[in-house]
Motif scaffolding. Structure first.
Motif, PDB file in Angstrom:
ATOM      1  N   GLU A  26      -2.464   4.644 -10.780  1.00 57.04           N
ATOM      2  CA  GLU A  26      -1.517   5.359  -9.918  1.00 57.04           C
ATOM      3  C   GLU A  26      -0.332   4.484  -9.552  1.00 57.04           C
ATOM      4  O   GLU A  26       0.807   4.908  -9.601  1.00 57.04           O
ATOM      5  CB  GLU A  26      -2.255   5.838  -8.652  1.00 57.04           C
TER       6      GLU A  26
ATOM      7  N   HIS B  41       0.908   2.503  -3.103  1.00 56.30           N
ATOM      8  CA  HIS B  41       0.009   1.431  -3.580  1.00 56.30           C
ATOM      9  C   HIS B  41       0.797   0.241  -4.134  1.00 56.30           C
ATOM     10  O   HIS B  41       1.911   0.005  -3.736  1.00 56.30           O
ATOM     11  CB  HIS B  41      -1.008   2.010  -4.571  1.00 56.30           C
TER      12      HIS B  41
ATOM     13  N   GLU C 190      -5.414   7.918   1.333  1.00 53.87           N
ATOM     14  CA  GLU C 190      -4.155   7.181   1.186  1.00 53.87           C
ATOM     15  C   GLU C 190      -4.015   6.132   2.295  1.00 53.87           C
ATOM     16  O   GLU C 190      -3.474   5.063   2.077  1.00 53.87           O
ATOM     17  CB  GLU C 190      -2.953   8.132   1.207  1.00 53.87           C
TER      18      GLU C 190
ATOM     19  N   HIS D  46       2.922   9.708  -5.032  1.00 53.38           N
ATOM     20  CA  HIS D  46       1.535   9.372  -5.347  1.00 53.38           C
ATOM     21  C   HIS D  46       1.018  10.214  -6.511  1.00 53.38           C
ATOM     22  O   HIS D  46       1.709  11.106  -6.993  1.00 53.38           O
ATOM     23  CB  HIS D  46       0.643   9.619  -4.113  1.00 53.38           C
ATOM     24  N   ALA D  47      -0.198   9.911  -6.931  1.00 50.61           N
ATOM     25  CA  ALA D  47      -0.904  10.750  -7.897  1.00 50.61           C
ATOM     26  C   ALA D  47      -2.318  10.923  -7.363  1.00 50.61           C
ATOM     27  O   ALA D  47      -2.962   9.962  -6.947  1.00 50.61           O
ATOM     28  CB  ALA D  47      -0.921  10.116  -9.275  1.00 50.61           C
TER      29      ALA D  47
END
Ligand SMILES: [Zn+2]
Length: 462
Positions: free
Chosen positions: A251, A236, A339, A305-306
């Motif tokens: 995130e 992101h 995602e 990522h989270a």
């Protein structure tokens, strides 16, 4: 920005739970209904203005309640970018943009906004350097309405390898990056890490011949292993915040912090260096992340990522590899869709990049890459389970666009569920960020110890 407790609804891959389905359908319905609301023939309203300055490019975003036409041209001596936006009148929000230009913006010196003609607002960017602008519009998605996006790229694009070397130049004489550059400059064709030619079946390795002692040059000839490049990909960024936790942790911020910690651990290894696909708060399209990793000839690609899920109880770390087709679970497929939606939310000018290259990257995925990725992923899970519970005990597989480099083992780590309050608190803590980075570092070392890196075909060919 507006808090989102639900990721954007991906097309076609709804999870089975009823509540989830209802929530997703309601989101989809909202998006569908919006354009149907009759609009009066009046000037568009600016809802928000944002700037995302970064070394790589500066993005300026105008968010509006309707789609607008914009024309632009550049001027030299001094460098300026002029953007005319039709259907707009001056407003406080637009004037607000002027104050959002930061003094350290690499591209924008200052900005002037004026009503050029009735219904046309002219924006004049005074520039610090020549730019190759991309101006495009995006349709409503997720929390965003219509967006007019101005991406100011440098006219002369920086080579990512040169960029990281420039950043590293300094008094540190034992800088591994400086050494790599030295190697490349000294011997651009035959890299010293070129492989031994393979032995034919039954052939014995030639006995070592006594060689006259050579003057010991300050070269890297004595190193046992070639320099390994690890591409770290914080998910992101910029317009795309990723998932947002209950307490507001984003995130995109936390994964950048973890990636930076892991980078410094990698860079402190004698034979490794890390490269970040983004090192600031700006958006990088998924295919560009892959291209960047290939450009620096990464030996490993780790996307960080989270996770987020509708139920706050969902928890645990996951590691994903690419799937050749299908996905190992419905949730894995849903995760991949979520995602992969980053490009829609972050905003990609689809007309601007080489579709052919992108298609090749997306189509190609070799079994070897996936097998290696599964090995890296297992090593990561073995380490991460020491510091957090696992969501799944084995490496999952799904069609993540960011894992599709055909020649680089690539994994995507969902470090924890940011939508789970306990795990959000963990992600926020610097000590847990460091533990995660340490676990991933050990995972990288375990993988390369068990699977010593081979010199690549590209190296052999020079
Ligand atoms: Zn993500």
């Amino acid at each position: 920005m507006v808090e989102r407790d639900c990721p954007p609804a991906p097309g076609g891959a709804l999870p089975s739970e009823g509540a989830t389905r209802r929530r997703l359908i309601s989101v989809a319905a909202t998006l569908l209904v919006l354009p149907v609301i009759p609009r009066l023939a009046q000037a568009a309203t600016i809802l928000a203005v944002r700037t995302w300055p970064a070394d790589e490019y500066t993005r300026v975003t105008l968010e509006l309640d309707s789609e607008l036409k914009a024309e632009h041209f550049t001027l030299e001596n001094p460098h300026r970018l002029v953007v005319d936006i039709e259907g707009l009148t001056l407003s406080p929000a637009l004037n607000d943009l002027v104050s959002k230009v930061r003094p350290d913006d690499p591209y924008i010196q200052s900005l002037r906004v004026a009503q050029n003609r009735p219904n046309v607002v002219r924006m004049v960017f005074d520039l610090k350097q020549a730019v190759a602008p991309q101006v495009f519009t995006l349709k409503p998605v997720a929390d965003y309405q219509y967006r007019l996006v101005l991406d100011l790229y440098p006219k002369i694009a920086q080579d990512p390898l040169v960029a990281i070397l420039n950043k590293q130049s300094g008094p540190d004489v034992d800088d591994p990056l400086a050494r790599i550059l030295e190697d490349i400059q000294r011997n651009p064709v035959t890299r010293q890490d070129a492989p031994e030619p393979p032995l034919a079946r039954g052939q014995q390795p030639a006995p070592a011949l006594p060689t006259p002692p050579k003057p010991s040059a300050p070269s890297t000839a004595g190193r046992k292993r070639r320099m390994l490049t690890i591409a770290l990909d914080p998910g992101h960024g910029g317009e795309d915040p990723g998932a947002i936790g209950n307490s507001g942790l984003r995130e995109k911020d936390v994964v950048l912090r973890i990636a930076r910690r892991l980078k410094s651990l990698i860079d402190s290894q004698p034979d490794m260096r890390a490269y970040l696909t983004r090192d600031d708060d700006y958006f990088v399209p998924l295919h560009v992340r892959v291209q960047k990793a290939r450009r620096v000839r990464a030996d490993l690609f780790i996307s960080i990522h989270a996770d987020a899920w509708i139920k706050p109880s969902a928890n645990g770390s996951s590691v994903f590899a690419l799937s050749q087709r299908g996905a190992s679970s419905a949730q894995a497929r849903w995760m991949a869709d979520k995602e992969n939606a980053a490009d829609l939310i972050g905003g990609v000018n689809l007309g601007s990049h080489d579709r052919q290259v992108a298609k090749v990257l997306l189509d190609l995925s070799t079994t070897a890459q996936i097998n290696d990725s599964l090995k890296v992923g297992s090593a990561f899970l073995d380490e991460i389970k020491k510091i957090n519970r696992l969501h799944k005990n084995s490496v999952e597989q799904a069609g993540f666009a960011v894992l599709k480099a055909p020649d680089i083992p690539s994994i995507l780590v969902e470090t924890a569920f940011i939508s789970n309050p306990q795990e959000e608190a963990l992600l926020r803590s610097t000590s847990h960020q460091e533990k995660l980075a340490q676990a991933m570092m050990t995972g990288i070392q375990r993988y390369f110890t068990a699977n010593p890196p081979l010199a690549r075909i590209a190296d052999a060919a020079g």
